[in-house]
Design a protein around this motif. Structure first.
Motif, PDB file in Angstrom:
ATOM      1  N   GLU A 252       0.825  -1.202   0.000  1.00  0.00           N
ATOM      2  CA  GLU A 252       0.000   0.000   0.000  1.00  0.00           C
ATOM      3  C   GLU A 252       0.863   1.259   0.000  1.00  0.00           C
ATOM      4  O   GLU A 252       0.524   2.253  -0.648  1.00  0.00           O
ATOM      5  N   LEU A 253       1.985   1.221   0.722  1.00  0.00           N
ATOM      6  CA  LEU A 253       2.867   2.388   0.751  1.00  0.00           C
ATOM      7  C   LEU A 253       3.426   2.670  -0.640  1.00  0.00           C
ATOM      8  O   LEU A 253       3.488   3.826  -1.072  1.00  0.00           O
ATOM      9  N   PHE A 254       3.791   1.628  -1.368  1.00  0.00           N
ATOM     10  CA  PHE A 254       4.360   1.838  -2.699  1.00  0.00           C
ATOM     11  C   PHE A 254       3.294   2.234  -3.719  1.00  0.00           C
ATOM     12  O   PHE A 254       3.599   2.937  -4.691  1.00  0.00           O
ATOM     13  N   ARG A 255       2.049   1.828  -3.516  1.00  0.00           N
ATOM     14  CA  ARG A 255       0.963   2.317  -4.372  1.00  0.00           C
ATOM     15  C   ARG A 255       0.765   3.814  -4.157  1.00  0.00           C
ATOM     16  O   ARG A 255       0.563   4.574  -5.112  1.00  0.00           O
ATOM     17  N   LEU A 256       0.845   4.255  -2.909  1.00  0.00           N
ATOM     18  CA  LEU A 256       0.717   5.678  -2.614  1.00  0.00           C
ATOM     19  C   LEU A 256       1.883   6.459  -3.206  1.00  0.00           C
ATOM     20  O   LEU A 256       1.702   7.575  -3.721  1.00  0.00           O
ATOM     21  N   TYR A 257       3.069   5.876  -3.159  1.00  0.00           N
ATOM     22  CA  TYR A 257       4.254   6.500  -3.769  1.00  0.00           C
ATOM     23  C   TYR A 257       4.043   6.672  -5.270  1.00  0.00           C
ATOM     24  O   TYR A 257       4.335   7.735  -5.848  1.00  0.00           O
ATOM     25  N   SER A 258       3.514   5.640  -5.908  1.00  0.00           N
ATOM     26  CA  SER A 258       3.262   5.710  -7.355  1.00  0.00           C
ATOM     27  C   SER A 258       2.229   6.780  -7.680  1.00  0.00           C
ATOM     28  O   SER A 258       2.404   7.558  -8.644  1.00  0.00           O
ATOM     29  N   ASP A 259       1.169   6.870  -6.892  1.00  0.00           N
ATOM     30  CA  ASP A 259       0.155   7.906  -7.117  1.00  0.00           C
ATOM     31  C   ASP A 259       0.758   9.300  -6.962  1.00  0.00           C
ATOM     32  O   ASP A 259       0.451  10.214  -7.741  1.00  0.00           O
ATOM     33  N   TYR A 260       1.585   9.470  -5.963  1.00  0.00           N
ATOM     34  CA  TYR A 260       2.255  10.753  -5.721  1.00  0.00           C
ATOM     35  C   TYR A 260       3.117  11.153  -6.910  1.00  0.00           C
ATOM     36  O   TYR A 260       3.085  12.310  -7.368  1.00  0.00           O
ATOM     37  N   LEU A 261       3.868  10.192  -7.445  1.00  0.00           N
ATOM     38  CA  LEU A 261       4.731  10.502  -8.588  1.00  0.00           C
ATOM     39  C   LEU A 261       3.912  10.906  -9.810  1.00  0.00           C
ATOM     40  O   LEU A 261       4.262  11.876 -10.503  1.00  0.00           O
ATOM     41  N   HIS A 262       2.824  10.198 -10.074  1.00  0.00           N
ATOM     42  CA  HIS A 262       2.063  10.452 -11.293  1.00  0.00           C
ATOM     43  C   HIS A 262       1.179  11.693 -11.194  1.00  0.00           C
ATOM     44  O   HIS A 262       1.021  12.430 -12.175  1.00  0.00           O
ATOM     45  N   GLU A 263       0.629  11.952 -10.024  1.00  0.00           N
ATOM     46  CA  GLU A 263      -0.351  13.029  -9.907  1.00  0.00           C
ATOM     47  C   GLU A 263       0.244  14.362  -9.452  1.00  0.00           C
ATOM     48  O   GLU A 263      -0.328  15.421  -9.752  1.00  0.00           O
ATOM     49  N   GLU A 264       1.359  14.337  -8.736  1.00  0.00           N
ATOM     50  CA  GLU A 264       1.898  15.582  -8.203  1.00  0.00           C
ATOM     51  C   GLU A 264       3.358  15.829  -8.590  1.00  0.00           C
ATOM     52  O   GLU A 264       3.715  16.948  -8.939  1.00  0.00           O
ATOM     53  N   TYR A 265       4.172  14.804  -8.538  1.00  0.00           N
ATOM     54  CA  TYR A 265       5.598  14.993  -8.804  1.00  0.00           C
ATOM     55  C   TYR A 265       5.837  15.308 -10.283  1.00  0.00           C
ATOM     56  O   TYR A 265       6.598  16.212 -10.626  1.00  0.00           O
ATOM     57  N   GLY A 266       5.183  14.529 -11.133  1.00  0.00           N
ATOM     58  CA  GLY A 266       5.221  14.790 -12.574  1.00  0.00           C
ATOM     59  C   GLY A 266       6.615  14.760 -13.172  1.00  0.00           C
ATOM     60  O   GLY A 266       7.395  13.833 -12.940  1.00  0.00           O
ATOM     61  N   LEU A 267       6.951  15.810 -13.931  1.00  0.00           N
ATOM     62  CA  LEU A 267       8.208  15.865 -14.681  1.00  0.00           C
ATOM     63  C   LEU A 267       9.309  16.639 -13.959  1.00  0.00           C
ATOM     64  O   LEU A 267      10.310  17.015 -14.577  1.00  0.00           O
ATOM     65  N   LEU A 268       9.142  16.864 -12.676  1.00  0.00           N
ATOM     66  CA  LEU A 268      10.180  17.571 -11.919  1.00  0.00           C
ATOM     67  C   LEU A 268      11.501  16.817 -11.998  1.00  0.00           C
ATOM     68  O   LEU A 268      11.542  15.593 -11.896  1.00  0.00           O
ATOM     69  N   ASP A 269      12.568  17.564 -12.183  1.00  0.00           N
ATOM     70  CA  ASP A 269      13.893  16.957 -12.342  1.00  0.00           C
ATOM     71  C   ASP A 269      14.653  17.047 -11.016  1.00  0.00           C
ATOM     72  O   ASP A 269      15.421  17.977 -10.784  1.00  0.00           O
ATOM     73  N   CYS A 270      14.401  16.077 -10.138  1.00  0.00           N
ATOM     74  CA  CYS A 270      15.067  16.049  -8.833  1.00  0.00           C
ATOM     75  C   CYS A 270      15.150  14.597  -8.390  1.00  0.00           C
ATOM     76  O   CYS A 270      14.215  13.815  -8.617  1.00  0.00           O
ATOM     77  N   ASP A 271      16.263  14.215  -7.777  1.00  0.00           N
ATOM     78  CA  ASP A 271      16.376  12.833  -7.323  1.00  0.00           C
ATOM     79  C   ASP A 271      15.821  12.633  -5.918  1.00  0.00           C
ATOM     80  O   ASP A 271      15.660  11.502  -5.468  1.00  0.00           O
ATOM     81  N   HIS A 272      15.499  13.717  -5.200  1.00  0.00           N
ATOM     82  CA  HIS A 272      14.890  13.590  -3.879  1.00  0.00           C
ATOM     83  C   HIS A 272      13.425  13.188  -4.006  1.00  0.00           C
ATOM     84  O   HIS A 272      12.722  13.631  -4.917  1.00  0.00           O
ATOM     85  N   VAL A 273      12.957  12.372  -3.081  1.00  0.00           N
ATOM     86  CA  VAL A 273      11.559  11.933  -3.092  1.00  0.00           C
ATOM     87  C   VAL A 273      10.633  13.066  -2.671  1.00  0.00           C
ATOM     88  O   VAL A 273       9.612  13.331  -3.307  1.00  0.00           O
ATOM     89  N   PHE A 274      10.981  13.768  -1.583  1.00  0.00           N
ATOM     90  CA  PHE A 274      10.116  14.821  -1.052  1.00  0.00           C
ATOM     91  C   PHE A 274      10.660  16.183  -1.463  1.00  0.00           C
ATOM     92  O   PHE A 274      11.763  16.570  -1.066  1.00  0.00           O
ATOM     93  N   VAL A 275       9.866  16.887  -2.269  1.00  0.00           N
ATOM     94  CA  VAL A 275      10.307  18.164  -2.831  1.00  0.00           C
ATOM     95  C   VAL A 275       9.210  19.207  -2.659  1.00  0.00           C
ATOM     96  O   VAL A 275       8.057  18.891  -2.363  1.00  0.00           O
ATOM     97  N   ASN A 276       9.595  20.464  -2.861  1.00  0.00           N
ATOM     98  CA  ASN A 276       8.619  21.556  -2.862  1.00  0.00           C
ATOM     99  C   ASN A 276       7.798  21.479  -4.141  1.00  0.00           C
ATOM    100  O   ASN A 276       8.350  21.503  -5.238  1.00  0.00           O
ATOM    101  N   LEU A 277       6.482  21.414  -3.981  1.00  0.00           N
ATOM    102  CA  LEU A 277       5.602  21.316  -5.143  1.00  0.00           C
ATOM    103  C   LEU A 277       4.891  22.620  -5.455  1.00  0.00           C
ATOM    104  O   LEU A 277       4.461  22.837  -6.585  1.00  0.00           O
ATOM    105  N   TRP A 278       4.754  23.496  -4.433  1.00  0.00           N
ATOM    106  CA  TRP A 278       3.996  24.739  -4.637  1.00  0.00           C
ATOM    107  C   TRP A 278       4.792  25.959  -4.179  1.00  0.00           C
ATOM    108  O   TRP A 278       4.817  26.959  -4.846  1.00  0.00           O
ATOM    109  N   GLY A 279       5.435  25.858  -3.035  1.00  0.00           N
ATOM    110  CA  GLY A 279       6.226  26.980  -2.539  1.00  0.00           C
ATOM    111  C   GLY A 279       7.586  27.042  -3.195  1.00  0.00           C
ATOM    112  O   GLY A 279       8.136  26.030  -3.635  1.00  0.00           O
ATOM    113  N   SER A 280       8.134  28.221  -3.277  1.00  0.00           N
ATOM    114  CA  SER A 280       9.449  28.420  -3.891  1.00  0.00           C
ATOM    115  C   SER A 280      10.540  27.948  -2.932  1.00  0.00           C
ATOM    116  O   SER A 280      10.416  28.097  -1.712  1.00  0.00           O
ATOM    117  N   PRO A 281      11.618  27.376  -3.493  1.00  0.00           N
ATOM    118  CA  PRO A 281      11.862  27.040  -4.899  1.00  0.00           C
ATOM    119  C   PRO A 281      11.246  25.684  -5.268  1.00  0.00           C
ATOM    120  O   PRO A 281      11.564  24.675  -4.656  1.00  0.00           O
TER     121      PRO A 281
END
Length: 255
Positions: free
Chosen positions: A134-163
C-alpha cells in the motif's frame, strides 16, 4: 549522601543551593597549567546529580495516525506520514530519501547516510526497512499526480512553494505539522510516528534485536532503555503468544 538529598527532594525541600558549589573556572582543553586558575572567575557546579524520572513519550494510536494522514491535502504529505507510520524512519532520514532508495519490487525502503542540500541526515549506517504494498501504491500515485516531470532525485520536494522542485526542508515539515495539529486537534510530532512504530512492534512480540536494526539504533541497550515503559500487560501478551501462559484457563479462587 545522594539518597539523603533525594529523600528531601521528594518531600518538597528546596535543594538548589545545597546541591551546588563554587569552584574556579576552567578554560580550554583538559590540560591546565598550575597557575591557570589564578584570576579566573568562579563558576557554579552541581555537587550531586539527582536521578530524574524519565517520562516516556506519548504514543499515537492507529486511529490518530489515520486521522492525521486523512487530514492531509496532498498526496506528498499523505505519503510522508504513511512512510513514517509503516517504517519508523526519522524525519531527517525521510527527507533525505532518493528515488533509488525505494525498491518497489522488493518492497524495501533503504536508508543511506548522505550529504543533503536540505541538511536532512541519517544518524547511523545504511539499513533496509520492509514496507507494505500500500505504501508503494501511494508513492506511485504521488509521482504520477503531483511529482510529474520535476527533475530532482529527492523523493520529497517543494511542489507549490518556492523554490519548486527543490528538496523539502525541516521548516516545511514543521508548517505541515502545525496545520494538521490545528485541523485535527491531535498534538503530535513526526517523532511520535517513529516511537509508535517501535512500540507496536515490541508489543506484537518482535525481538528487540530486530527493532534495533529497523530503528537504526547503534546499540540494543538504546532500544531497550527507550522502550522500557512497556508494562506488565505487554509482558503477559508476549508470554501468552510464546506459549508460556495459558490465558484460556480460569484461575482457581483462593480460599
Amino acid at each position: 549522601m545522594a539518597s539523603f538529598y533525594e529523600f528531601h527532594q521528594r518531600h518538597g525541600v528546596a535543594l538548589g543551593e545545597l546541591l551546588t558549589r563554587w569552584r574556579p573556572g576552567r578554560r580550554g582543553g583538559s590540560w591546565q597549567s598550575f597557575l591557570a586558575n589564578l584570576g579566573a572567575r568562579p563558576e557554579r557546579h552541581r555537587a550531586i546529580s539527582l536521578r530524574v524520572e524519565r517520562r516516556p513519550p506519548r504514543e499515537l494510536i492507529q486511529a490518530e495516525m489515520t486521522a492525521l494522514i486523512d487530514a492531509c491535502d496532498w498526496l506528498r504529505d499523505k505519503f510522508l506520514l504513511s512512510l513514517l507510520r509503516v517504517t519508523g524512519l526519522r524525519i531527517g532520514e525521510a527527507l533525505g530519501l532518493r528515488h533509488e532508495d525505494l525498491d518497489a519490487r522488493r518492497r524495501l525502503v533503504v536508508v543511506r547516510p548522505r550529504e543533503n542540500v536540505n541538511r536532512a541526515r541519517a544518524k547511523t549506517w545504511s539499513r533496509e526497512v520492509p514496507a507494505d504494498a500500500e505504501l508503494f501504491r501511494l508513492y506511485s500515485d504521488y509521482l504520477h499526480e503531483e511529482y510529474g516531470l520535476l527533475d530532482c532525485d529527492h523523493v520529497f520536494v517543494n511542489l507549490w512553494g518556492s523554490p519548486i522542485g527543490e528538496p523539502m526542508s525541516y521548516a516545511s515539515v514543521d508548517r505541515l505539522v502545525r496545520r494538521l495539529r490545528d485541523r485535527t486537534g491531535i498534538a503530535f510530532s513526526p517523532h511520535l510516528f517513529r516511537h509508535s512504530y517501535a512500540t507496536g512492534l515490541l508489543r506484537r512480540g518482535v525481538a528487540a534485536e530486530v527493532v534495533q536494526h529497523l530503528h537504526g539504533h547503534a546499540s540494543i541497550s538504546t532500544t531497550v532503555d527507550t522502550y522500557s515503559h512497556l508494562g506488565v500487560e505487554d509482558a503477559r501478551r508476549a508470554l501468552a503468544a510464546a506459549g508460556f501462559l495459558d490465558e484460556s484457563a480460569t484461575a482457581e479462587p483462593i480460599a
